[in-house]
Each structure stands twice: as structure tokens, then as C-alpha cells.
Design an enzyme around this catalytic site. Structure first.
Site, PDB file in Angstrom:
ATOM      1  N   PRO A   2       0.816  -1.200   0.000  1.00 36.88           N
ATOM      2  CA  PRO A   2       0.000   0.000   0.000  1.00 36.88           C
ATOM      3  C   PRO A   2       0.850   1.250   0.000  1.00 36.88           C
ATOM      4  O   PRO A   2       2.013   1.236   0.423  1.00 36.88           O
ATOM      5  CB  PRO A   2      -0.798  -0.117   1.304  1.00 36.88           C
ATOM      6  CG  PRO A   2       0.063  -0.960   2.180  1.00 36.88           C
ATOM      7  CD  PRO A   2       0.720  -1.943   1.256  1.00 36.88           C
ATOM      8  N   GLU A   3       0.253   2.338  -0.474  1.00 37.57           N
ATOM      9  CA  GLU A   3       0.945   3.623  -0.479  1.00 37.57           C
ATOM     10  C   GLU A   3       1.309   4.012   0.948  1.00 37.57           C
ATOM     11  O   GLU A   3       0.492   3.952   1.859  1.00 37.57           O
ATOM     12  CB  GLU A   3       0.036   4.693  -1.085  1.00 37.57           C
ATOM     13  CG  GLU A   3       0.628   6.082  -1.075  1.00 37.57           C
ATOM     14  CD  GLU A   3       1.750   6.225  -2.057  1.00 37.57           C
ATOM     15  OE1 GLU A   3       2.409   7.263  -2.029  1.00 37.57           O
ATOM     16  OE2 GLU A   3       1.966   5.303  -2.866  1.00 37.57           O
ATOM     17  N   HIS A  90       5.864   1.672  20.714  1.00 41.74           N
ATOM     18  CA  HIS A  90       6.708   2.077  19.589  1.00 41.74           C
ATOM     19  C   HIS A  90       7.569   3.311  19.892  1.00 41.74           C
ATOM     20  O   HIS A  90       8.170   3.870  18.978  1.00 41.74           O
ATOM     21  CB  HIS A  90       5.892   2.318  18.317  1.00 41.74           C
ATOM     22  CG  HIS A  90       4.991   1.186  17.944  1.00 41.74           C
ATOM     23  ND1 HIS A  90       5.451  -0.104  17.773  1.00 41.74           N
ATOM     24  CD2 HIS A  90       3.654   1.147  17.719  1.00 41.74           C
ATOM     25  CE1 HIS A  90       4.431  -0.891  17.450  1.00 41.74           C
ATOM     26  NE2 HIS A  90       3.339  -0.159  17.420  1.00 41.74           N
ATOM     27  N   ARG A 109       6.855   1.038  12.347  1.00 39.46           N
ATOM     28  CA  ARG A 109       7.395   0.075  11.380  1.00 39.46           C
ATOM     29  C   ARG A 109       8.897  -0.160  11.558  1.00 39.46           C
ATOM     30  O   ARG A 109       9.466  -1.058  10.943  1.00 39.46           O
ATOM     31  CB  ARG A 109       7.109   0.559   9.949  1.00 39.46           C
ATOM     32  CG  ARG A 109       5.612   0.645   9.635  1.00 39.46           C
ATOM     33  CD  ARG A 109       5.402   1.026   8.177  1.00 39.46           C
ATOM     34  NE  ARG A 109       3.991   1.090   7.834  1.00 39.46           N
ATOM     35  CZ  ARG A 109       3.257   2.191   7.827  1.00 39.46           C
ATOM     36  NH1 ARG A 109       3.818   3.348   8.164  1.00 39.46           N
ATOM     37  NH2 ARG A 109       1.996   2.171   7.497  1.00 39.46           N
ATOM     38  N   ARG A 151      18.239   9.196 -20.363  1.00 41.27           N
ATOM     39  CA  ARG A 151      17.569   8.443 -19.316  1.00 41.27           C
ATOM     40  C   ARG A 151      16.143   8.117 -19.743  1.00 41.27           C
ATOM     41  O   ARG A 151      15.363   9.004 -20.091  1.00 41.27           O
ATOM     42  CB  ARG A 151      17.556   9.224 -18.003  1.00 41.27           C
ATOM     43  CG  ARG A 151      18.934   9.581 -17.471  1.00 41.27           C
ATOM     44  CD  ARG A 151      19.702   8.360 -17.009  1.00 41.27           C
ATOM     45  NE  ARG A 151      19.056   7.681 -15.893  1.00 41.27           N
ATOM     46  CZ  ARG A 151      19.221   8.017 -14.628  1.00 41.27           C
ATOM     47  NH1 ARG A 151      20.006   9.051 -14.287  1.00 41.27           N
ATOM     48  NH2 ARG A 151      18.644   7.327 -13.671  1.00 41.27           N
TER      49      ARG A 151
END
Length: 270
Positions: A2-3, A90, A109, A151
Site C-alpha cells: 500500500p501507499e 513504539h 514500522r 535516461r
């Protein structure tokens, strides 16, 4: 995947609490972040914080012995709190000051980092190859044009590459490319110097507005005082797939570029 939300380090909000303060204790509750928190970080205890500055999304706390390097990763946040305030889930690292305040890192995370560098901090391997800051004179259309020749990667990915310019995250890249009228899918090598000039101006404008208004409010974003930013109110395209383009009224399209959500107008962006 997910974003993931962008996060900001508010150097201006944190600096008044840290500069000229003495570090009296460093508490590491969980040292297993993106890179293990080094034991040498304890060398900062007893040191005065000489300056607080930023390089890309790294916060640099300079002391007379070395520099603490902090990165928030994908969902980390920094708060200045009374050191006696109860620890939450956390809350991994506290940098405790002689004022009774502490700088507390919360990172669900654990993709953030707290590192220690002795000597010239900009020579650290994480910082040495970074491109220019976007709001400085070193960030120029000529630089982008020269680095982009031949590029084939999408210009949006090219703009988000920290080797070309730092600090242009997904949201800001979406907004700047829309403002410049450049398709995010266009090959970087197919963008002219003149169009890069427009893009550089728009990147500077978008970032300046975001800083002025406190950042971009998303699920995991807080400023140093815990208050949300409000730049989200100014977003033209990001998060608005399927809605009318604010310029022409055509439906805004969504596509994944480099696994990141990309919103654009087929009509206005070429």
C-alpha cells in the site's frame, strides 16, 4: 504494497529545545531499527547540542564529539516532551536533555534510524552521494537536464531520486509535475531544458508553500508539537484520482510509477 505516507522533520520546531542543551541520557528501548542503534551513540551523553540542521530527510544533531543522525523512515515521528511523560508503544529512543525535556522517536514500522557519526557528518555514506537541496541555488534546471540525457526512466522517478535532488517526495512530485504540465510518465531524457526550468520553479514553489503551511497532513504525520500540517488543503491532484482536473475539468487518472501512487491529467500534462 500500500501507499506509504510521507513524513516531515520539522527542524525549526525542534531546534529551540535542543540547541545549547546538554544531553544527559540516551534511552534505547528497541535498538533494532532499519540499522541497529550503535552502542557508540552513548558517547553523545554529556555533550552540548551545538546545532540542529537537516540534510534531505536526515535530522543532524551536532555536538562537540560527533553528530546524531536521525531518519524517520516511513512512519516515524519525533516529539519534544517532558521526559517524565509515560512511554507509549513504539517509543524506541529518548534523547534526554538537561532541561527535563526529551526528544522521543516513535516508529511503528521501525524503518527509521538513529546513528552516530564522528568527524564530518556529510561524509557519512548515507549523505555523501545526495543531490542538492531543492530550495537552494544548487538545484537548477541545467543540472536536471544534463543528468537526464538518455535516461528512459519516468521523469517522476527521476525527480524523486535523491541523487538528483533531495526532498522531493511522492506528494510533492505529483503536485510539481501537474503545475509544470509535464506527464509523470514521460521519459526524463525527453524533457527539454525549458520544461525543466518550469519544473524547477514549480518544485520550489510547492515546497515553499508546504513549509509555510506546516507540511502535509496524512495519517501518520505530526509536527514536533503534535499538531497536524495543513498543506493538504492546497493539494491539486494527489489523492484526487477520479475527480475533475482543477484546470480543465477532465477526470484525473491514477497509475503506479515506481510502486508509488501517481495522479495526473491526460489533458494538461504532456
Amino acid at each position: 504494497m500500500p501507499e506509504l505516507p510521507e513524513v516531515e522533520v520539522s527542524r525549526q520546531g525542534i531546534a529551540p529545545y535542543l540547541e545549547n542543551a546538554q544531553i544527559t541520557k540516551i534511552v534505547v528501548r528497541n535498538g533494532q531499527l532499519r540499522w541497529p542503534v550503535p552502542m557508540t551513540l552513548q558517547d553523545a551523553v554529556g555533550c552540548i547540542v551545538i546545532s540542529v540542521r537537516r540534510r534531505a530527510k536526515y535530522l543532524l544533531l551536532e555536538t562537540e564529539k560527533g553528530t546524531i543522525i536521525i531518519h524517520l523512515g516511513m512512519s516515524g515521528s519525533l516529539r519534544v516532551l517532558d521526559s517524565t511523560i509515560a512511554v507509549e508503544k513504539h517509543d524506541h529512543v529518548d534523547i534526554v536533555l538537561d532541561s527535563g525535556k526529551c526528544l522521543r522517536l516513535n516508529d511503528p514500522r521501525r524503518f527509521g534510524s538513529v546513528l552516530w557519526q564522528v568527524g564530518e557528518v556529510l561524509e557519512h555514506k548515507l549523505l555523501a552521494s545526495l543531490g542538492p537541496e531543492p530550495l537552494t541555488d544548487d538545484f537548477t534546471a541545467q543540472r536536471l537536464f544534463e543528468r537526464s540525457r538518455s535516461r528512459k526512466m519516468p521523469v517522476k522517478s527521476f525527480l524523486m531520486d535523491n541523487h538528483n535532488v533531495v526532498g522531493v517526495g511522492n506528494i510533492y512530485a505529483n503536485e510539481a509535475l501537474f503545475a509544470a504540465g509535464i506527464s509523470p510518465k514521460r521519459a526524463a531524457g525527453n524533457v527539454s531544458l525549458q520544461r525543466y526550468k518550469v519544473l524547477v520553479d514549480e518544485v520550489k514553489s510547492v515546497l515553499a508553500k508546504a513549509i509555510q503551511q506546516g507540511g502535509t497532513t496524512l495519517k501518520d504525520f505530526t509536527q514536533s508539537d503534535g499538531k497536524p500540517g495543513y498543506f493538504v488543503q492546497e493539494l491539486q491532484v494527489y489523492g484526487k484520482a477520479g475527480k475533475p482536473c482543477p484546470k480543465c475539468g477532465e477526470v484525473l487518472q491514477a497509475v503506479k510509477i515506481g510502486q508509488r501512487n501517481t495522479i495526473y491529467c491526460n489533458q494538461c500534462q504532456r
